[in-house]
Design an enzyme around this catalytic site. Sequence first.
Site, PDB file in Angstrom:
ATOM      1  N   TRP A 157       0.861  -1.183   0.000  1.00 24.60           N
ATOM      2  CA  TRP A 157       0.000   0.000   0.000  1.00 24.60           C
ATOM      3  C   TRP A 157       0.899   1.236   0.000  1.00 24.60           C
ATOM      4  CZ3 TRP A 157      -1.992   2.830   4.765  1.00 24.60           C
ATOM      5  CH2 TRP A 157      -2.983   3.776   4.417  1.00 24.60           C
ATOM      6  N   ASP A 172      -0.902  -5.394   9.408  1.00 25.56           N
ATOM      7  CA  ASP A 172      -1.888  -4.422   8.935  1.00 25.56           C
ATOM      8  C   ASP A 172      -3.120  -5.216   8.523  1.00 25.56           C
ATOM      9  OD1 ASP A 172      -3.446  -2.545   7.721  1.00 25.56           O
ATOM     10  OD2 ASP A 172      -1.900  -1.786   6.369  1.00 25.56           O
ATOM     11  N   LYS A 232     -13.315  -0.812   5.599  1.00 25.47           N
ATOM     12  CA  LYS A 232     -13.841  -1.663   4.528  1.00 25.47           C
ATOM     13  C   LYS A 232     -14.871  -2.654   5.059  1.00 25.47           C
ATOM     14  CE  LYS A 232     -10.167   0.168   2.734  1.00 25.47           C
ATOM     15  NZ  LYS A 232      -9.517   0.510   1.530  1.00 25.47           N
TER      16      LYS A 232
HETATM   17  N1  KET Z   1      -3.809  -0.602   5.125  1.00 28.13           N
HETATM   18  C1  KET Z   1      -4.038  -1.012   3.881  1.00 28.13           C
HETATM   19  C2  KET Z   1      -3.326  -2.210   3.371  1.00 28.13           C
HETATM   20  C3  KET Z   1      -4.922  -0.299   3.076  1.00 28.13           C
HETATM   21  O1  KET Z   1      -5.124  -0.741   1.850  1.00 28.13           O
HETATM   22  C4  KET Z   1      -5.573   0.847   3.578  1.00 28.13           C
HETATM   23  C5  KET Z   1      -6.475   1.620   2.719  1.00 28.13           C
HETATM   24  C6  KET Z   1      -5.319   1.203   4.907  1.00 28.13           C
HETATM   25  C7  KET Z   1      -4.426   0.462   5.656  1.00 28.13           C
HETATM   26  C8  KET Z   1      -5.922   2.389   5.596  1.00 28.13           C
HETATM   27  O2  KET Z   1      -7.251   2.494   5.556  1.00 28.13           O
HETATM   28  P1  KET Z   1      -8.043   3.419   6.590  1.00 28.13           P
HETATM   29  O3  KET Z   1      -9.049   4.083   5.781  1.00 28.13           O
HETATM   30  O4  KET Z   1      -7.069   4.387   7.216  1.00 28.13           O
HETATM   31  O5  KET Z   1      -8.585   2.479   7.606  1.00 28.13           O
HETATM   32  N2  KET Z   1      -6.465   1.522   1.455  1.00 28.13           N
HETATM   33  C9  KET Z   1      -7.358   2.156   0.472  1.00 28.13           C
HETATM   34  C10 KET Z   1      -7.687   3.573   0.728  1.00 28.13           C
HETATM   35  C11 KET Z   1      -6.511   4.496   0.884  1.00 28.13           C
HETATM   36  O6  KET Z   1      -5.556   4.419   0.109  1.00 28.13           O
HETATM   37  O7  KET Z   1      -6.584   5.326   1.816  1.00 28.13           O
HETATM   38  C12 KET Z   1      -6.769   1.925  -0.920  1.00 28.13           C
HETATM   39  O8  KET Z   1      -5.682   1.343  -1.043  1.00 28.13           O
HETATM   40  O9  KET Z   1      -7.446   2.292  -1.905  1.00 28.13           O
END
Ligand code: KET
Length: 407
Positions: free
Chosen positions: A136, A217, A253
């Site tokens: 990510w 994560d 998610k």
């Molecule tokens: N870890 C991973 C692996 C991840 O894909 C995301 C979000 C997050 C943590 C953080 O998500 P949060 O919303 O802070 O709980 N990924 C998607 C959104 C982004 O990039 O913020 C994405 O990869 O599209």
Amino acid sequence: MDSDSVFGNVVRAPEDPILGVTVAYNKDTSPNKLNLGVGAYRTEEGKPLVLNVVRRAEQMLVNDLSRVKEYLPIVGLAEFNKLSAKLILGAESPAIQEKRVTTVQCLSGTGSLRVGGEFLSRHYHQLTIFIPSPTWGNHPKVFTLAGLSVKTYRYYDPATRGLDFHGLLEDLGAATEGSIVLLHACAHNPTGVDPTPDQWEQIRQLIRSKALLPFFDSAYQGFASGSLDADAQSVRMFVADGGECLIAQSYAKNMGLYGERVGALSIVCKTADVASRVESQLKLVIRPMYSNPPIHGASIVATILKDRDMYNEWTIELKAMADRIITMRQQLFDALSARGTPGDWSHIIKQIGMFTFTGLNSKQVAFMTKDYHIYMTSDGRISMAGLSSKTVPHLADAIHAAVARFG
Ligand code: KET
């Protein structure tokens, strides 16, 4: 005049590689535009989804007039923290029973990673963190700003479109003792490639034998297999051996709570005494950053997790989201097969979770955006959750044309 401003020398920063895709999408006026950039679930109608069970929980919260808006403690809502640890570690987890786990409510997955990173940079003896290549896009930024030194380990092999297991073992095997290792608990982003249970076991043995510190994560629990327990197996394997680890959980998610920013950081320690000292230091990390976390999202989660009925309803809705994504994989694969698009596209149905790592290059992606108004990250990742039966043909046409043009 620029020079009149004390900020006149500020240079324009590029948009974020993931969230910037949405910015570009929003500017597009084409009726056929399609956003497959950010990992956000959409219905068959292409609409954002608020889970029924979340609506129900919110109604209950609104109707409960005894609820007030006082500050939460620095570590957040106690009930939410307890239930979050249970969700990821399992109801029967000895580590929880032995009070060796400290859990603090944080600002979704990102905030949990950041608080964990800040804690490690202040209190852990090794400042190097190994992250998978690729990973990510925010991981290297979060950990660098937390004061850690970021290195990568091999993870994905473009030739096989699978796990570079040999490379992974070699790189972690060569890591300095005590280094931190970032692991995606399930549904690896962006590749959709996870180790098998057998490979996880070998990774665990290597990590423990070198006293590396695992930092999980967990942003997609329930999204990989549709089962919350199955998707937590990697983490539980590492906790079952009695060793220590960190876990960042996100409800963005799996409960669709994206904008509520609700997540948790758990640190599993050797003893209850260590865990309580660790928690006291986490408070010193959090207090000057944002003082204490917001109350609403955590209250929704706690309401759902503590009630058997609501929990069950959640698992059904979660499974439906996971299943719809799997259906989209099959439909896209079938559509490309029907078009005779050159190449092997079986990875679309083999990969796991929210994303397909298509293998399309940045030129092909740019072409698909320009000519087909399809938005995705430049590394060729598409969010399968943003696709629907109606939009699959459009995407398949675009991929077919991109491969023909720049094959
Ligand atoms: N870890 C991973 C692996 C991840 O894909 C995301 C979000 C997050 C943590 C953080 O998500 P949060 O919303 O802070 O709980 N990924 C998607 C959104 C982004 O990039 O913020 C994405 O990869 O599209």
